[in-house]
Design a protein around this motif. Structure first.
Motif, PDB file in Angstrom:
ATOM      1  N   VAL A 277       0.846  -1.194   0.000  1.00  0.00           N
ATOM      2  CA  VAL A 277       0.000   0.000   0.000  1.00  0.00           C
ATOM      3  C   VAL A 277       0.881   1.244   0.000  1.00  0.00           C
ATOM      4  N   TYR A 278       0.549   2.166  -0.898  1.00  0.00           N
ATOM      5  CA  TYR A 278       1.209   3.466  -0.966  1.00  0.00           C
ATOM      6  C   TYR A 278       0.156   4.527  -0.646  1.00  0.00           C
ATOM      7  N   PRO A 279       0.114   5.037   0.586  1.00  0.00           N
ATOM      8  CA  PRO A 279      -0.908   6.031   0.947  1.00  0.00           C
ATOM      9  C   PRO A 279      -0.834   7.282   0.078  1.00  0.00           C
ATOM     10  N   THR A 280       0.369   7.596  -0.389  1.00  0.00           N
ATOM     11  CA  THR A 280       0.601   8.689  -1.331  1.00  0.00           C
ATOM     12  C   THR A 280       1.159   8.065  -2.594  1.00  0.00           C
ATOM     13  N   PRO A 281       1.421   8.819  -3.661  1.00  0.00           N
ATOM     14  CA  PRO A 281       1.872   8.209  -4.919  1.00  0.00           C
ATOM     15  C   PRO A 281       3.032   7.237  -4.749  1.00  0.00           C
ATOM     16  N   VAL A 282       3.117   6.278  -5.651  1.00  0.00           N
ATOM     17  CA  VAL A 282       4.103   5.209  -5.538  1.00  0.00           C
ATOM     18  C   VAL A 282       5.542   5.714  -5.570  1.00  0.00           C
ATOM     19  N   THR A 283       5.746   6.975  -5.939  1.00  0.00           N
ATOM     20  CA  THR A 283       7.100   7.518  -5.904  1.00  0.00           C
ATOM     21  C   THR A 283       7.558   7.772  -4.467  1.00  0.00           C
ATOM     22  N   ASP A 284       6.607   7.847  -3.537  1.00  0.00           N
ATOM     23  CA  ASP A 284       6.929   8.061  -2.128  1.00  0.00           C
ATOM     24  C   ASP A 284       6.957   6.703  -1.430  1.00  0.00           C
ATOM     25  N   ILE A 285       8.107   6.054  -1.483  1.00  0.00           N
ATOM     26  CA  ILE A 285       8.200   4.699  -0.945  1.00  0.00           C
ATOM     27  C   ILE A 285       8.411   4.677   0.565  1.00  0.00           C
ATOM     28  N   ALA A 286       8.668   5.831   1.161  1.00  0.00           N
ATOM     29  CA  ALA A 286       8.955   5.859   2.596  1.00  0.00           C
ATOM     30  C   ALA A 286       7.758   5.437   3.435  1.00  0.00           C
ATOM     31  N   ASN A 287       6.548   5.712   2.959  1.00  0.00           N
ATOM     32  CA  ASN A 287       5.351   5.433   3.743  1.00  0.00           C
ATOM     33  C   ASN A 287       4.637   4.145   3.338  1.00  0.00           C
ATOM     34  N   LYS A 288       5.229   3.356   2.481  1.00  0.00           N
ATOM     35  CA  LYS A 288       4.550   2.145   2.014  1.00  0.00           C
ATOM     36  C   LYS A 288       4.503   1.097   3.123  1.00  0.00           C
ATOM     37  N   TYR A 289       3.537   0.187   3.030  1.00  0.00           N
ATOM     38  CA  TYR A 289       3.463  -0.926   3.974  1.00  0.00           C
ATOM     39  C   TYR A 289       2.758  -2.105   3.307  1.00  0.00           C
ATOM     40  N   ASP A 290       3.002  -3.288   3.825  1.00  0.00           N
ATOM     41  CA  ASP A 290       2.408  -4.501   3.274  1.00  0.00           C
ATOM     42  C   ASP A 290       1.122  -4.857   4.010  1.00  0.00           C
ATOM     43  N   ALA A 291       0.193  -5.469   3.278  1.00  0.00           N
ATOM     44  CA  ALA A 291      -1.094  -5.851   3.861  1.00  0.00           C
ATOM     45  C   ALA A 291      -1.708  -6.941   2.992  1.00  0.00           C
ATOM     46  N   THR A 292      -2.861  -7.424   3.425  1.00  0.00           N
ATOM     47  CA  THR A 292      -3.622  -8.399   2.642  1.00  0.00           C
ATOM     48  C   THR A 292      -4.971  -7.795   2.295  1.00  0.00           C
ATOM     49  N   THR A 312      -7.892  -1.921   8.148  1.00  0.00           N
ATOM     50  CA  THR A 312      -8.113  -0.527   7.783  1.00  0.00           C
ATOM     51  C   THR A 312      -8.709  -0.490   6.386  1.00  0.00           C
ATOM     52  N   THR A 313      -9.406   0.605   6.078  1.00  0.00           N
ATOM     53  CA  THR A 313     -10.054   0.734   4.773  1.00  0.00           C
ATOM     54  C   THR A 313      -9.416   1.866   3.992  1.00  0.00           C
ATOM     55  N   LEU A 314      -9.006   1.573   2.775  1.00  0.00           N
ATOM     56  CA  LEU A 314      -8.374   2.573   1.902  1.00  0.00           C
ATOM     57  C   LEU A 314      -9.420   3.215   1.010  1.00  0.00           C
ATOM     58  N   SER A 315      -9.471   4.527   1.029  1.00  0.00           N
ATOM     59  CA  SER A 315     -10.351   5.240   0.101  1.00  0.00           C
ATOM     60  C   SER A 315      -9.546   5.995  -0.935  1.00  0.00           C
ATOM     61  N   THR A 316      -8.264   6.212  -0.657  1.00  0.00           N
ATOM     62  CA  THR A 316      -7.351   6.852  -1.601  1.00  0.00           C
ATOM     63  C   THR A 316      -6.031   6.088  -1.577  1.00  0.00           C
ATOM     64  N   GLY A 317      -5.105   6.526  -2.401  1.00  0.00           N
ATOM     65  CA  GLY A 317      -3.800   5.877  -2.466  1.00  0.00           C
ATOM     66  C   GLY A 317      -3.738   4.873  -3.594  1.00  0.00           C
ATOM     67  N   GLU A 318      -2.679   4.076  -3.586  1.00  0.00           N
ATOM     68  CA  GLU A 318      -2.473   3.068  -4.613  1.00  0.00           C
ATOM     69  C   GLU A 318      -1.925   1.794  -3.997  1.00  0.00           C
ATOM     70  N   ILE A 319      -2.071   0.709  -4.725  1.00  0.00           N
ATOM     71  CA  ILE A 319      -1.497  -0.563  -4.275  1.00  0.00           C
ATOM     72  C   ILE A 319      -0.759  -1.213  -5.442  1.00  0.00           C
ATOM     73  N   THR A 320       0.190  -2.042  -5.090  1.00  0.00           N
ATOM     74  CA  THR A 320       0.775  -2.944  -6.068  1.00  0.00           C
ATOM     75  C   THR A 320       0.551  -4.357  -5.558  1.00  0.00           C
ATOM     76  N   VAL A 321       0.465  -5.301  -6.450  1.00  0.00           N
ATOM     77  CA  VAL A 321       0.152  -6.661  -6.075  1.00  0.00           C
ATOM     78  C   VAL A 321       0.769  -7.610  -7.083  1.00  0.00           C
ATOM     79  N   ARG A 322       1.207  -8.770  -6.599  1.00  0.00           N
ATOM     80  CA  ARG A 322       1.720  -9.792  -7.511  1.00  0.00           C
ATOM     81  C   ARG A 322       0.510 -10.535  -8.070  1.00  0.00           C
ATOM     82  N   LEU A 323       0.159 -10.250  -9.323  1.00  0.00           N
ATOM     83  CA  LEU A 323      -1.071 -10.762  -9.907  1.00  0.00           C
ATOM     84  C   LEU A 323      -0.916 -12.132 -10.549  1.00  0.00           C
ATOM     85  N   LYS A 324       0.286 -12.553 -10.819  1.00  0.00           N
ATOM     86  CA  LYS A 324       0.478 -13.826 -11.513  1.00  0.00           C
ATOM     87  C   LYS A 324       1.159 -14.832 -10.602  1.00  0.00           C
TER      88      LYS A 324
END
Length: 324
Positions: A277-292, A312-324
């Motif tokens: 989870v990137y609460p702010t754009p993915v260029t800001d990696i300092a605040n990222k955290y892992d979740a399910t 917690t519930t995300l209403s904004t931000g971005e996520i990355t995920v291993r899709l394959k």
């Protein structure tokens, strides 16, 4: 215009010969006028053949986007503005929304020179290789309902692709459409507020779909971006299906019905997956955290389980995920 009426008749009979005499009689014009109209359409890129003693045939493989082609499949009443090249269909739609047009209005282009995605990103929009569509609607469901329109657009697009293209398209929260682990579509929704009421007076829903990946490698996009790559795809038909499905959901939202969220969940490619989870754009990696990712709430928010077991519930931000 005679040209538009001729195209409309040929679209209705795609792949079937229509005689010049029949066209002339049904449109109330001369055969010379029909001949001139056909030549003008050919000059615009429509694949129209002349079968001797039979008539004119619009090829079944013709995939030129046209108002007449879309209208032949469209259920809802929508004003269509078709462009060869624009900077951005969303930018054009924002300007058009100020003119108090008859809504809904769809702005569609064969090419964008400055296509826009979320957070100011560029959306690569080569000529004749995609669908670049912005739909302007005048919402009556209030702010809460309006905020669900992006999720509605994702559902409408994924379901239309599944039905028309027979491909297993899915939704990556919040608004990207994925196929085989790659992004094939982005959605950008913008609102115009009424300063007197503070309510959203217009919504512009931009939908960009990659139909062909033939030149992705030259742009260095082949690892992240995918495309439909469907032989014989009728873009007019897919556009009409997306618009109809989206407006169907909007009509339900205006009645207070948000049951489409069940479809959003079933189409999700992230639920049950480990995400970053990137609460702010993915260029800001300092605040990222892992979740399910565990659920989608009734407002389109992504419910995630943190490493300590809390939610917690995300209403904004971005996520990355291993899709394959």
């Amino acid at each position: 215009m005679v040209k538009d009426k001729v195209l409309q008749e040929l679209e209705k009979n795609k792949g079937i010969a229509v005689s010049g005499e029949a066209l002339a009689q049904s449109l109330g014009v001369s055969r010379t006028a029909v001949w001139k109209a056909v030549n003008a359409l050919r000059a615009e890129g429509f694949d129209i053949k002349k079968a001797q003693s039979v008539g004119y045939i619009l090829s079944k493989d013709s995939d030129r986007i046209s108002s007449e082609g879309i209208q032949s499949y469209l259920k809802h009443k929508v004003s269509l503005q078709i462009n060869d090249v624009v900077d951005s269909t969303n930018s054009r739609a924002v300007a058009l929304a100020a003119d108090n047009a008859q809504y809904p209005v769809a702005v569609i282009a064969e090419e964008q020179t400055a296509g826009r995605g979320r957070m100011g990103r560029r959306f690569y929009s080569p000529k004749d290789k995609g669908i670049y569509l912005s739909l302007i609607i005048k919402p009556t469901m209030g702010t809460e309902g309006s905020l669900l329109v992006t999720s509605a657009a994702a559902v409408a697009t994924a379901k239309a692709i599944r039905e028309i293209c027979e491909l297993e398209a899915g939704i990556k929260w919040v608004n990207d459409i994925y196929l085989d682990g790659k992004k094939i579509c982005g959605i950008l929704t913008e609102g115009i507020a009424d300063f007197e009421t503070g309510q959203i007076s217009r919504l512009i829903v931009g939908i960009g779909i990659n139909c062909s990946s033939s030149d992705f490698k030259s742009k260095g996009l082949e690892k992240k971006a995918g495309a439909l790559n469907v032989k014989g795809l009728e873009r007019n038909k897919l556009i009409a299906e997306i618009i109809d499905k989206l407006l169907d959901i909007v009509e339900s939202l205006e009645k207070g019905d948000s049951s489409f969220i069940a479809d959003y969940k079933s189409l999700s490619v992230v639920l049950g997956k480990q995400v970053t989870v990137y609460p702010t754009p993915v260029t800001d990696i300092a605040n990222k955290y892992d979740a399910t990712a565990v659920d989608i709430d009734n407002h389109g928010g992504l419910v995630v389980r943190l490493s300590d077991g809390s939610f917690t519930t995300l209403s904004t931000g971005e996520i990355t995920v291993r899709l394959k």
